[in-house]
Design a protein around this motif. Structure first.
Motif, PDB file in Angstrom:
ATOM      1  N   LEU A   1       0.831  -1.202   0.000  1.00 34.93           N
ATOM      2  CA  LEU A   1       0.000   0.000   0.000  1.00 34.93           C
ATOM      3  C   LEU A   1       0.871   1.259   0.000  1.00 34.93           C
ATOM      4  O   LEU A   1       0.559   2.238  -0.683  1.00 34.93           O
ATOM      5  N   ALA A   2       1.961   1.227   0.771  1.00 31.56           N
ATOM      6  CA  ALA A   2       2.860   2.377   0.812  1.00 31.56           C
ATOM      7  C   ALA A   2       3.504   2.606  -0.550  1.00 31.56           C
ATOM      8  O   ALA A   2       3.625   3.753  -1.015  1.00 31.56           O
ATOM      9  N   LEU A   3       3.917   1.519  -1.209  1.00 34.20           N
ATOM     10  CA  LEU A   3       4.522   1.636  -2.541  1.00 34.20           C
ATOM     11  C   LEU A   3       3.528   2.218  -3.538  1.00 34.20           C
ATOM     12  O   LEU A   3       3.862   3.099  -4.339  1.00 34.20           O
ATOM     13  N   LEU A   4       2.302   1.722  -3.474  1.00 34.66           N
ATOM     14  CA  LEU A   4       1.265   2.234  -4.370  1.00 34.66           C
ATOM     15  C   LEU A   4       0.979   3.706  -4.095  1.00 34.66           C
ATOM     16  O   LEU A   4       0.796   4.510  -5.029  1.00 34.66           O
TER      17      LEU A   4
ATOM     18  N   ALA B   1       1.418   6.881  -6.651  1.00 35.45           N
ATOM     19  CA  ALA B   1       0.291   7.774  -6.914  1.00 35.45           C
ATOM     20  C   ALA B   1       0.675   9.226  -6.608  1.00 35.45           C
ATOM     21  O   ALA B   1       0.302  10.150  -7.347  1.00 35.45           O
ATOM     22  N   ILE B   2       1.443   9.449  -5.531  1.00 33.10           N
ATOM     23  CA  ILE B   2       1.866  10.806  -5.179  1.00 33.10           C
ATOM     24  C   ILE B   2       2.793  11.369  -6.249  1.00 33.10           C
ATOM     25  O   ILE B   2       2.686  12.545  -6.646  1.00 33.10           O
TER      26      ILE B   2
ATOM     27  N   SER C   1      -3.421  -1.800 -13.603  1.00 31.48           N
ATOM     28  CA  SER C   1      -2.480  -2.909 -13.821  1.00 31.48           C
ATOM     29  C   SER C   1      -1.495  -3.012 -12.664  1.00 31.48           C
ATOM     30  O   SER C   1      -1.148  -4.109 -12.211  1.00 31.48           O
ATOM     31  N   LEU C   2      -1.056  -1.856 -12.159  1.00 31.55           N
ATOM     32  CA  LEU C   2      -0.143  -1.857 -11.020  1.00 31.55           C
ATOM     33  C   LEU C   2      -0.807  -2.468  -9.794  1.00 31.55           C
ATOM     34  O   LEU C   2      -0.174  -3.214  -9.032  1.00 31.55           O
ATOM     35  N   CYS C   3      -2.098  -2.170  -9.594  1.00 31.91           N
ATOM     36  CA  CYS C   3      -2.824  -2.754  -8.460  1.00 31.91           C
ATOM     37  C   CYS C   3      -2.883  -4.273  -8.580  1.00 31.91           C
ATOM     38  O   CYS C   3      -2.748  -4.992  -7.586  1.00 31.91           O
TER      39      CYS C   3
ATOM     40  N   LEU D   1      -9.738  -0.117  -4.736  1.00 33.75           N
ATOM     41  CA  LEU D   1      -8.756   0.887  -4.335  1.00 33.75           C
ATOM     42  C   LEU D   1      -8.052   1.453  -5.562  1.00 33.75           C
ATOM     43  O   LEU D   1      -7.770   2.657  -5.629  1.00 33.75           O
ATOM     44  N   GLY D   2      -7.785   0.590  -6.540  1.00 33.94           N
ATOM     45  CA  GLY D   2      -7.170   1.063  -7.774  1.00 33.94           C
ATOM     46  C   GLY D   2      -8.026   2.107  -8.464  1.00 33.94           C
ATOM     47  O   GLY D   2      -7.524   3.126  -8.949  1.00 33.94           O
ATOM     48  N   GLY D   3      -9.334   1.868  -8.511  1.00 35.43           N
ATOM     49  CA  GLY D   3     -10.231   2.842  -9.113  1.00 35.43           C
ATOM     50  C   GLY D   3     -10.218   4.161  -8.367  1.00 35.43           C
ATOM     51  O   GLY D   3     -10.195   5.237  -8.978  1.00 35.43           O
ATOM     52  N   LEU D   4     -10.227   4.098  -7.035  1.00 39.75           N
ATOM     53  CA  LEU D   4     -10.169   5.332  -6.246  1.00 39.75           C
ATOM     54  C   LEU D   4      -8.886   6.110  -6.525  1.00 39.75           C
ATOM     55  O   LEU D   4      -8.905   7.334  -6.679  1.00 39.75           O
TER      56      LEU D   4
END
Length: 376
Positions: free
Chosen positions: A178-181, A185-186, A217-219, A228-231
């Protein structure tokens, strides 16, 4: 004709036909419910025109991600920073705690399965609340402000809770992914301020598609659920296109989602519902409808005593936040795939959410205080 092509043809026909079939009802039954019912009718349990198929399942997941991308795009963190926002956060956690206490009193094996029952009950339908309160002229009043913040938490909270619940690895690895994602995103969110490149409307739409498919795809690679990917797609798009009124591409994107992807998700989700479980125990959807109010609505009635001093207004608010449809459908069906819930329980919860979406907004409007007449 292949089964995938047949299913896509049926979905396209229903997507175009259901709004016309709904016109005689004059809005008394939400179109979203009619799409769901039509999916049940054409699904394996009845007509059998749509059968389980990997290609259509992929389309369903992409459509689901697109629906939640809209939720993420409309999310504004500033709405949750004031006193009403903090109360909405506390109200959602109180909902989860109340639901867990009740679920653990049932013959449920383990905390994970108890939480799987509670997450869909913690959802709220912000678009539905906004539609109802705008129609009654109350959206700009304290009731509308409370509905806005509670609705935001009722959409984002269940997704974050489901992300943690569906993790199949150790908690530390879950937090790492989650932190990597979040870091990615940031970084993507910061690019618009760094690059400042002007693009055409066509190039904007192509960038929207690239961001959407890339993040989703990353999710999948990181094992993070697609909700969560959609959000995250919506959060990042908000940085690229902060003003939807000045970004025609958002209008095109919404048109594709509202006109095809959202109906596709509802129809395919309806085809997966175990309708035999509802037929065998028709009283259980009513029980789940009441559970939505008991778990989600009642804690808000007790918490908002200061912000909404009128008991009638507070009760109306509690009714409005106790109904949602898309999130319970998405959450319960993903929990079925993860083995945390049976298809029978999922069907009954969805049945309860359909009843709640039909009954609670209508009841909230029926008990609205009448305005004083001009003579008085």
């Amino acid at each position: 004709m292949s089964s995938s092509l047949q299913a896509l043809l049926v979905v396209a026909f229903l997507t175009a036909g259901v709004p016309f079939a709904a016109r005689p009802l004059r809005g008394r039954v939400p179109t979203i419910i009619l799409y769901l019912i039509s999916g049940i009718v054409v699904g394996p349990a009845l007509l059998g025109w749509i059968q389980p198929d990997p290609a259509m399942d992929l389309l369903r997941k992409l459509a689901l991600a697109a629906v939640f991308a809209v939720i993420g795009y409309e999310f504004n963190l500033r709405d949750l920073t004031g006193p009403m926002g903090r109360l909405a956060i506390w109200g959602w956690f109180t909902t989860v705690l109340t639901g867990l206490l009740l679920a653990l009193c049932l013959p449920v094996s383990g905390l994970a399965r108890a939480l799987a029952l509670v997450i869909p009950l913690s959802a709220s339908a912000l678009p539905s609340m906004k539609f109802v309160l705008q129609g009654s002229g109350e959206w700009a009043q304290p009731l509308g402000t409370a509905a806005l913040t509670a609705g935001i938490m009722g959409q984002v909270g269940p997704v974050l809770a489901l992300t943690l619940l569906l993790s199949t690895q150790l908690p530390q690895f879950t937090l790492f992914r989650l932190a990597l994602l979040a870091v990615i995103a940031i970084v993507l969110s910061a690019l618009p301020g760094v690059l400042r490149v002007r693009v055409s409307a066509q190039e904007s739409f192509q960038l929207v598609l690239l961001l959407s498919v890339g993040l989703l795809s990353l999710c999948v690679v990181l094992g993070v659920d697609i909700l969560l990917g959609g959000l995250l797609v919506g959060f990042v798009l908000r940085r690229y296109l902060p003003d939807p009124d000045q970004a025609p591409v958002i209008g095109h994107f919404n048109a594709v989602i509202d006109g095809f992807l959202a109906p596709l998700f509802l129809i395919l989700a309806g085809s997966r519902i175990n309708i035999n479980a509802v037929i065998a125990t028709p009283f259980w959807p009513l029980v789940w409808m009441l559970a939505f109010f008991l778990v989600r609505g009642l804690p808000q009635f007790l918490l908002y005593w200061k912000q909404l001093p009128s008991g009638r207004q507070r009760f109306r608010f509690s009714l409005l936040v106790s109904q949602s449809l898309s999130i319970p459908i998405a959450v319960t069906q993903m929990e079925v795939e993860a083995g945390l819930m049976t298809s029978e329980v999922s069907a009954l919860i969805i049945g309860g959410s359909v009843l709640a979406a039909l009954v609670y907004p209508s009841l909230a409007m029926a008990i609205k205080p009448s305005l004083p007449s001009a003579a008085s």
